[in-house]
Design a protein around this motif. Structure first.
Motif, PDB file in Angstrom:
ATOM      1  N   PRO A  25       0.825  -1.211   0.000  1.00  0.00           N
ATOM      2  CA  PRO A  25       0.000   0.000   0.000  1.00  0.00           C
ATOM      3  C   PRO A  25       0.866   1.270   0.000  1.00  0.00           C
ATOM      4  CG  PRO A  25      -0.934  -1.600   1.487  1.00  0.00           C
ATOM      5  CD  PRO A  25       0.390  -2.158   1.026  1.00  0.00           C
ATOM      6  N   PHE A  26       2.022   1.204   0.642  1.00  0.00           N
ATOM      7  CA  PHE A  26       2.915   2.357   0.696  1.00  0.00           C
ATOM      8  C   PHE A  26       3.397   2.775  -0.687  1.00  0.00           C
ATOM      9  CE2 PHE A  26       7.099   4.376   1.203  1.00  0.00           C
ATOM     10  CZ  PHE A  26       6.730   5.458   1.993  1.00  0.00           C
ATOM     11  N   ASP A  27       3.542   1.813  -1.612  1.00  0.00           N
ATOM     12  CA  ASP A  27       3.990   2.141  -2.966  1.00  0.00           C
ATOM     13  C   ASP A  27       3.052   3.159  -3.614  1.00  0.00           C
ATOM     14  OD1 ASP A  27       6.044   0.290  -2.642  1.00  0.00           O
ATOM     15  OD2 ASP A  27       4.928  -1.322  -3.628  1.00  0.00           O
ATOM     16  N   ILE A  28       1.766   2.996  -3.396  1.00  0.00           N
ATOM     17  CA  ILE A  28       0.777   3.912  -3.949  1.00  0.00           C
ATOM     18  C   ILE A  28       0.844   5.252  -3.231  1.00  0.00           C
ATOM     19  CG2 ILE A  28      -1.710   4.297  -4.158  1.00  0.00           C
ATOM     20  CD1 ILE A  28      -1.396   0.924  -4.304  1.00  0.00           C
ATOM     21  N   LEU A  29       0.934   5.196  -1.910  1.00  0.00           N
ATOM     22  CA  LEU A  29       0.998   6.429  -1.129  1.00  0.00           C
ATOM     23  C   LEU A  29       2.265   7.214  -1.441  1.00  0.00           C
ATOM     24  CD1 LEU A  29      -0.306   5.016   2.268  1.00  0.00           C
ATOM     25  CD2 LEU A  29      -1.590   6.266   0.534  1.00  0.00           C
ATOM     26  N   LEU A 119      -6.033  10.669  -1.252  1.00  0.00           N
ATOM     27  CA  LEU A 119      -5.749   9.752  -2.361  1.00  0.00           C
ATOM     28  C   LEU A 119      -6.453  10.358  -3.569  1.00  0.00           C
ATOM     29  CD1 LEU A 119      -4.346   7.071  -3.084  1.00  0.00           C
ATOM     30  CD2 LEU A 119      -6.512   5.928  -2.632  1.00  0.00           C
ATOM     31  N   SER A 120      -5.707  11.070  -4.367  1.00  0.00           N
ATOM     32  CA  SER A 120      -6.284  11.889  -5.437  1.00  0.00           C
ATOM     33  C   SER A 120      -7.135  11.063  -6.406  1.00  0.00           C
ATOM     34  CB  SER A 120      -5.178  12.604  -6.209  1.00  0.00           C
ATOM     35  OG  SER A 120      -4.492  11.676  -7.031  1.00  0.00           O
ATOM     36  N   PRO A 121      -8.105  11.713  -7.050  1.00  0.00           N
ATOM     37  CA  PRO A 121      -8.896  11.011  -8.064  1.00  0.00           C
ATOM     38  C   PRO A 121      -8.018  10.388  -9.158  1.00  0.00           C
ATOM     39  CG  PRO A 121      -9.961  13.062  -7.468  1.00  0.00           C
ATOM     40  CD  PRO A 121      -8.615  13.058  -6.784  1.00  0.00           C
ATOM     41  N   LYS A 126      -5.888   5.360 -11.491  1.00  0.00           N
ATOM     42  CA  LYS A 126      -4.755   4.490 -11.813  1.00  0.00           C
ATOM     43  C   LYS A 126      -4.916   3.120 -11.132  1.00  0.00           C
ATOM     44  CE  LYS A 126       0.247   4.248 -11.728  1.00  0.00           C
ATOM     45  NZ  LYS A 126       1.467   4.669 -11.110  1.00  0.00           N
ATOM     46  N   LEU A 127      -5.355   3.119  -9.879  1.00  0.00           N
ATOM     47  CA  LEU A 127      -5.573   1.856  -9.162  1.00  0.00           C
ATOM     48  C   LEU A 127      -6.610   0.996  -9.884  1.00  0.00           C
ATOM     49  CD1 LEU A 127      -5.663   3.223  -5.509  1.00  0.00           C
ATOM     50  CD2 LEU A 127      -3.970   1.644  -6.440  1.00  0.00           C
ATOM     51  N   VAL A 128      -7.678   1.612 -10.297  1.00  0.00           N
ATOM     52  CA  VAL A 128      -8.760   0.905 -10.998  1.00  0.00           C
ATOM     53  C   VAL A 128      -8.281   0.389 -12.348  1.00  0.00           C
ATOM     54  CG1 VAL A 128     -10.986   1.323 -12.135  1.00  0.00           C
ATOM     55  CG2 VAL A 128     -10.620   2.094  -9.780  1.00  0.00           C
ATOM     56  N   ARG A 129      -7.494   1.182 -13.037  1.00  0.00           N
ATOM     57  CA  ARG A 129      -6.966   0.795 -14.354  1.00  0.00           C
ATOM     58  C   ARG A 129      -5.997  -0.388 -14.236  1.00  0.00           C
ATOM     59  NH1 ARG A 129      -5.823   5.718 -15.472  1.00  0.00           N
ATOM     60  NH2 ARG A 129      -3.616   5.614 -14.966  1.00  0.00           N
ATOM     61  N   GLU A 130      -5.121  -0.353 -13.208  1.00  0.00           N
ATOM     62  CA  GLU A 130      -4.094  -1.383 -13.057  1.00  0.00           C
ATOM     63  C   GLU A 130      -4.607  -2.670 -12.432  1.00  0.00           C
ATOM     64  OE1 GLU A 130      -0.928   0.553 -10.925  1.00  0.00           O
ATOM     65  OE2 GLU A 130      -0.264   1.658 -12.702  1.00  0.00           O
ATOM     66  N   ASN A 131      -5.693  -2.596 -11.710  1.00  0.00           N
ATOM     67  CA  ASN A 131      -6.226  -3.761 -11.005  1.00  0.00           C
ATOM     68  C   ASN A 131      -7.760  -3.685 -11.093  1.00  0.00           C
ATOM     69  OD1 ASN A 131      -6.455  -5.984  -9.365  1.00  0.00           O
ATOM     70  ND2 ASN A 131      -5.718  -4.981  -7.525  1.00  0.00           N
ATOM     71  N   PRO A 132      -8.327  -3.879 -12.281  1.00  0.00           N
ATOM     72  CA  PRO A 132      -9.753  -3.608 -12.504  1.00  0.00           C
ATOM     73  C   PRO A 132     -10.689  -4.413 -11.606  1.00  0.00           C
ATOM     74  CG  PRO A 132      -8.619  -4.049 -14.581  1.00  0.00           C
ATOM     75  CD  PRO A 132      -7.663  -4.384 -13.478  1.00  0.00           C
TER      76      PRO A 132
END
Length: 165
Positions: A25-29, A119-121, A126-132
């Protein structure tokens, strides 16, 4: 989800770090923080002693208001601030091992908060795109805490997901 997928009919990620296998999770943050990472270091907590790795962090009230509650009513923010506690680092620093048989078998839904400063839009997209996930819902005018900023919209969205066969 990974340990007991048969016990979870649907997983709902609410403006959350929906990670992939091998990711922390830290990678995203970290991507979100960018240059603010140095600033954040002044809020680290060393629960096991100054000579050990940090165990958590706690932002100042003004930072929390701007990051988490930028659209929430003042009375809700005041109540929330009384309950705020340090954020533990352990769970967000651990790489997750997620399998297609378990994590991948769980139906996932993502709720985006479109006025989120934590956690910006763009990061949520990007999260949704990479892990639908199976479904994506958006709450306009919501900050990182839609249960304060847009409770009716959140309630409607959760009911819609719950009623999916």
């Amino acid at each position: 989800m990974e340990l007991l997928p048969q016990k979870i009919s649907k997983a709902i990620f609410l403006c959350a770090t929906m990670v992939s296998d091998g990711q922390r999770p830290f990678d995203i943050l970290k991507e979100e923080l960018g240059s603010a990472q140095d600033l954040l270091s002044k809020y680290l907590i060393y629960g096991n002693g100054a000579d050990k790795a940090p165990t958590g962090f706690m932002l100042e009230k003004q930072q929390m208001k701007g990051l988490y509650f930028n659209q929430s009513p003042a009375k809700d923010v005041a109540l929330a601030m009384v309950s705020m506690r340090p954020i533990p680092l352990g769970p967000i620093m651990e790489k997750l091992l997620l399998t297609p048989e378990n994590y991948g078998a769980t139906r996932r839904y993502y709720i985006q908060t479109l006025e989120d400063h934590s956690l910006s839009p763009d990061a949520q997209e990007k999260l949704v795109r990479e892990n639908p996930p199976e479904g994506v819902y958006k709450i306009k005018g919501s900050d990182h805490c839609p249960f304060f900023s847009k409770p009716q919209s959140l309630h409607k969205t959760l009911l819609e997901i719950a009623q999916k066969p």
